[in-house]
Enzyme design. Structure first.
Site, PDB file in Angstrom:
ATOM      1  CB  SER A 293      -0.975   0.000   1.179  1.00  0.00           C
ATOM      2  OG  SER A 293      -0.302  -0.226   2.389  1.00  0.00           O
TER       3      SER A 293
ATOM      4  CG  HIS B 145      -0.835  -5.220   2.074  1.00  0.00           C
ATOM      5  ND1 HIS B 145      -0.117  -5.040   3.221  1.00  0.00           N
ATOM      6  CD2 HIS B 145      -0.857  -3.981   1.478  1.00  0.00           C
ATOM      7  CE1 HIS B 145       0.276  -3.781   3.329  1.00  0.00           C
ATOM      8  NE2 HIS B 145      -0.165  -3.106   2.277  1.00  0.00           N
TER       9      HIS B 145
ATOM     10  NE  ARG C  85       2.619  -3.674  12.394  1.00  0.00           N
ATOM     11  CZ  ARG C  85       2.420  -3.861  11.093  1.00  0.00           C
ATOM     12  NH1 ARG C  85       1.882  -2.911  10.361  1.00  0.00           N
ATOM     13  NH2 ARG C  85       2.760  -5.013  10.522  1.00  0.00           N
TER      14      ARG C  85
HETATM   15  C1  LIG Z   1       3.183 -11.808   4.835  1.00  0.00           C
HETATM   16  C2  LIG Z   1       3.638 -12.763   3.747  1.00  0.00           C
HETATM   17  C3  LIG Z   1       2.857 -12.442   2.460  1.00  0.00           C
HETATM   18  C4  LIG Z   1       5.125 -12.539   3.507  1.00  0.00           C
HETATM   19  O1  LIG Z   1       5.493 -13.296   2.384  1.00  0.00           O
HETATM   20  P1  LIG Z   1       7.020 -13.673   2.100  1.00  0.00           P
HETATM   21  O2  LIG Z   1       7.894 -12.507   2.357  1.00  0.00           O
HETATM   22  O3  LIG Z   1       7.061 -14.274   0.727  1.00  0.00           O
HETATM   23  O4  LIG Z   1       7.296 -14.754   3.219  1.00  0.00           O
HETATM   24  P2  LIG Z   1       8.405 -15.907   3.252  1.00  0.00           P
HETATM   25  O5  LIG Z   1       9.633 -15.503   2.511  1.00  0.00           O
HETATM   26  O6  LIG Z   1       8.536 -16.311   4.671  1.00  0.00           O
HETATM   27  O7  LIG Z   1       7.697 -17.053   2.394  1.00  0.00           O
HETATM   28  C5  LIG Z   1       8.357 -18.297   2.116  1.00  0.00           C
HETATM   29  C6  LIG Z   1       7.320 -19.389   1.971  1.00  0.00           C
HETATM   30  O8  LIG Z   1       6.633 -19.530   3.231  1.00  0.00           O
HETATM   31  C7  LIG Z   1       5.247 -19.442   3.023  1.00  0.00           C
HETATM   32  N1  LIG Z   1       4.617 -18.739   4.143  1.00  0.00           N
HETATM   33  C8  LIG Z   1       4.863 -17.489   4.584  1.00  0.00           C
HETATM   34  N2  LIG Z   1       4.029 -17.171   5.579  1.00  0.00           N
HETATM   35  C9  LIG Z   1       3.232 -18.252   5.760  1.00  0.00           C
HETATM   36  C10 LIG Z   1       2.138 -18.501   6.603  1.00  0.00           C
HETATM   37  N3  LIG Z   1       1.684 -17.606   7.453  1.00  0.00           N
HETATM   38  N4  LIG Z   1       1.538 -19.716   6.513  1.00  0.00           N
HETATM   39  C11 LIG Z   1       1.983 -20.644   5.630  1.00  0.00           C
HETATM   40  N5  LIG Z   1       2.999 -20.441   4.789  1.00  0.00           N
HETATM   41  C12 LIG Z   1       3.603 -19.251   4.848  1.00  0.00           C
HETATM   42  C13 LIG Z   1       5.116 -18.583   1.770  1.00  0.00           C
HETATM   43  O9  LIG Z   1       3.837 -18.730   1.191  1.00  0.00           O
HETATM   44  C14 LIG Z   1       6.242 -19.095   0.918  1.00  0.00           C
HETATM   45  O10 LIG Z   1       5.824 -20.313   0.366  1.00  0.00           O
HETATM   46  P3  LIG Z   1       6.226 -20.735  -1.141  1.00  0.00           P
HETATM   47  O11 LIG Z   1       7.714 -20.900  -1.093  1.00  0.00           O
HETATM   48  O12 LIG Z   1       5.478 -21.983  -1.368  1.00  0.00           O
HETATM   49  O13 LIG Z   1       5.794 -19.608  -2.036  1.00  0.00           O
HETATM   50  C15 LIG Z   1       3.401 -14.230   4.175  1.00  0.00           C
HETATM   51  O14 LIG Z   1       4.069 -14.463   5.389  1.00  0.00           O
HETATM   52  C16 LIG Z   1       1.938 -14.584   4.302  1.00  0.00           C
HETATM   53  O15 LIG Z   1       1.322 -14.970   3.295  1.00  0.00           O
HETATM   54  N6  LIG Z   1       1.338 -14.478   5.555  1.00  0.00           N
HETATM   55  C17 LIG Z   1      -0.061 -14.708   5.738  1.00  0.00           C
HETATM   56  C18 LIG Z   1      -0.872 -13.500   5.286  1.00  0.00           C
HETATM   57  C19 LIG Z   1      -0.698 -12.335   6.231  1.00  0.00           C
HETATM   58  O16 LIG Z   1      -0.791 -12.456   7.424  1.00  0.00           O
HETATM   59  N7  LIG Z   1      -0.476 -11.140   5.654  1.00  0.00           N
HETATM   60  C20 LIG Z   1      -0.356  -9.915   6.422  1.00  0.00           C
HETATM   61  C21 LIG Z   1       1.046  -9.458   6.492  1.00  0.00           C
HETATM   62  S1  LIG Z   1       1.223  -8.055   7.552  1.00  0.00           S
END
Ligand SMILES: CC(C)(COP(=O)(O)OP(=O)(O)OC[C@H]1O[C@@H](n2cnc3c(N)ncnc32)[C@H](O)[C@@H]1OP(=O)(O)O)[C@@H](O)C(=O)NCCC(=O)NCCS
Length: 466
Positions: free
Chosen positions: A271, A301, A356
């Site tokens: 965002s 997000h 947070r």
């Molecule tokens: C926030 C988020 C998008 C960050 O993504 P990122 O920087 O790519 O995270 P990572 O590098 O740790 O990801 C590596 C792997 O772990 C997985 N992973 C990350 N968070 C995960 C979670 N909460 N549950 C399951 N798997 C998860 C990713 O999907 C990725 O899988 P892939 O290799 O099959 O694509 C991710 O942690 C997520 O999807 N969280 C859940 C949604 C969420 O809470 N979003 C709000 C963020 S403030």
């Protein structure tokens, strides 16, 4: 000017700002936010100019091919003044942690939580406003809260199956009709003046966002009536009242905390980055923020706060009341084995529990320690990091901001989770608009990084590896 002279000049200017604020607090001559920003801007412009002239050719990082395919994670290439995110420690707003802002920022009479309008001042200037400066800003925001008729009609005509975030984004886009920046640009304003119109649009936007959000909420889930703004109240109190929860002082405090901690999380999140990117084309703050809101609406997000609630409700139903840690663990594995993410866990930058999350947990411990949904969130906190670590994919098994916010709202009766990301959107404006004003003040360039096709990357890496 030599480095040491500069340091002295900076500390003198900081001190004089401190004294002038202290003195002005007892007079009626305190500068407004716009005046204070205008005073500080030349120093900022000079600082940036000098930094670029002296170190412009310094290499500040390297880029690996995997980063080009990996969401550009960790690549340094953005400037964001309001906050910096440390993977271990979490967010600092102009150098201040969340507990710091809870302590230092002005509060409402009888309240304990920081006022988001005071945080806006801090993010824009780097300075903590006085109580009376904050009050003046609250009054200005209240005075500018009314929506133009065509925006009201657009919201009222939105079908009830249109997601609240889509309605929110439509209404913010439609406020373009009010943009002083767009009008001034069309009239050929000098670029040195851009920030002033961007400032006016930003204040207009902040002022109107709660009215838009409340109208969407009241239309979709209540009687369509929105309480009038009270010019004597602060932003969070007015917002709570327009939503229909103003009579509960705890909910009012929650709004102040919620808006403050969801405001800014440095510049690379979807965002913030989107708002900045669209703004770099000199689109108005209305169009820029609307673009950022569309990014916030994504499930990875801001929409994660809605996903969390849905997931918790599903879990509660599935476990039929037995929410023991063993059952929670089984449910977490079922979520992961179904190829879903655990919503509210993980982060692109953070590698520890999000402060947070902690701030909201502390709020819950104070106001609703026995609430069953809070207990569920607490139990998940004890189990999920272990499960996610065993699962072995995520780089961060700890909870983020979205993991906690929904249950606090549920406790006070706001049970409509599809609306939660709209609250996040109102808050996010407090973080991204200051940067837009600064961008215009320091004449930031239009954003245009380089891209290559896979074929071109192949050529590049093969030639580099020869
Ligand atoms: C926030 C988020 C998008 C960050 O993504 P990122 O920087 O790519 O995270 P990572 O590098 O740790 O990801 C590596 C792997 O772990 C997985 N992973 C990350 N968070 C995960 C979670 N909460 N549950 C399951 N798997 C998860 C990713 O999907 C990725 O899988 P892939 O290799 O099959 O694509 C991710 O942690 C997520 O999807 N969280 C859940 C949604 C969420 O809470 N979003 C709000 C963020 S403030």
């Amino acid at each position: 000017m030599s480095a040491s002279l500069r340091t002295i000049a900076r500390s003198v200017s900081k001190r004089s700002a401190f004294y002038s604020n202290a003195v002005r607090a007892y007079s009626t001559k305190e500068p407004t936010l716009k005046e204070r920003f205008a005073e500080l801007l030349p120093e900022k412009q000079a600082e940036v100019k000098e930094l670029k002239a002296k170190y412009g050719k310094t290499v500040i990082g390297e880029v690996l091919l995997e980063q080009a395919y990996g969401g550009m994670r960790g690549i340094k290439g953005l400037v964001w003044e309001g906050s910096v995110l440390d993977p271990e420690e979490g967010i600092r707003f102009r150098g201040r942690t969340i507990p710091d802002i809870q302590k230092e920022l002005p509060k409402a009479e009888g309240g304990n939580e920081p006022l988001p309008e005071a945080l806006f001042w801090l993010l824009l200037t780097g300075e903590v406003p006085t109580v009376s400066q904050t009050k003046a800003l609250s009054e200005e925001l209240a005075a500018r809260s009314k929506l133009p008729k065509h925006v009201e009609e657009l919201i009222d005509r939105s079908p009830s199956h249109l997601h609240p975030m889509a309605q929110f984004s439509i209404a913010v886009t439609a406020l373009e009709s009010e943009s002083q920046f767009a009008k001034a640009y069309a009239a050929g304003v000098n670029k040195k003046e851009y920030w002033k119109y961007t400032y006016e649009d930003s204040i207009e936007l902040l002022a109107k966002l709660p009215t838009i959000a409340a109208r969407i909420y009241r239309n979709l889930f209540h009687d369509g009536k929105v309480a009038a703004v009270d010019p004597s109240l602060d932003y969070g109190a007015n917002f709570a009242s327009m939503l229909g929860y103003g009579s509960n002082p705890e909910f009012v405090e929650l709004m102040r905390l919620y808006l403050s901690i969801h405001s800014d999380h440095e510049g690379g999140n979807v965002s913030a980055h989107t708002t900045h990117l669209v703004g770099s084309a000199l689109s108005s703050p209305f169009l820029s923020l609307a673009a950022g809101l569309n990014g916030l609406a994504g499930p990875l997000h801001g929409r994660a706060n809605q996903e969390v609630l849905e997931w918790l409700v599903e879990m509660k139903k599935e476990l039929k009341g037995d929410m023991s840690k063993e059952n929670i663990e089984k449910y977490l594995w079922a979520t992961l084995k179904a190829g879903r993410v655990v919503p509210g866990y993980g982060h692109a930058v953070l590698r520890k529990t999000d402060p947070r999350y902690t701030a909201q947990r502390e709020f819950a411990l104070k106001h609703m320690p026995d609430y069953d949904m809070f207990k569920l969130v607490s139990n998940i906190y004890e189990v999920a990091p272990k499960v996610l670590t065993e699962h072995g994919k995520t780089k961060n098994p700890w909870p983020n901001v979205d993991s906690h916010s929904g249950v606090l709202l549920q406790y006070y009766g706001m049970k409509e989770q599809s609306f939660y990301t709209v609250l996040f959107g109102v808050a996010r404006a407090f973080g991204v608009l200051p940067q837009l004003i600064i961008d215009r003040g320091i004449g930031m360039a239009i954003e245009r990084p380089k891209s290559f096709s896979t074929e071109k990357y192949k050529e590049l890496v093969e030639s580099l590896n020869k």
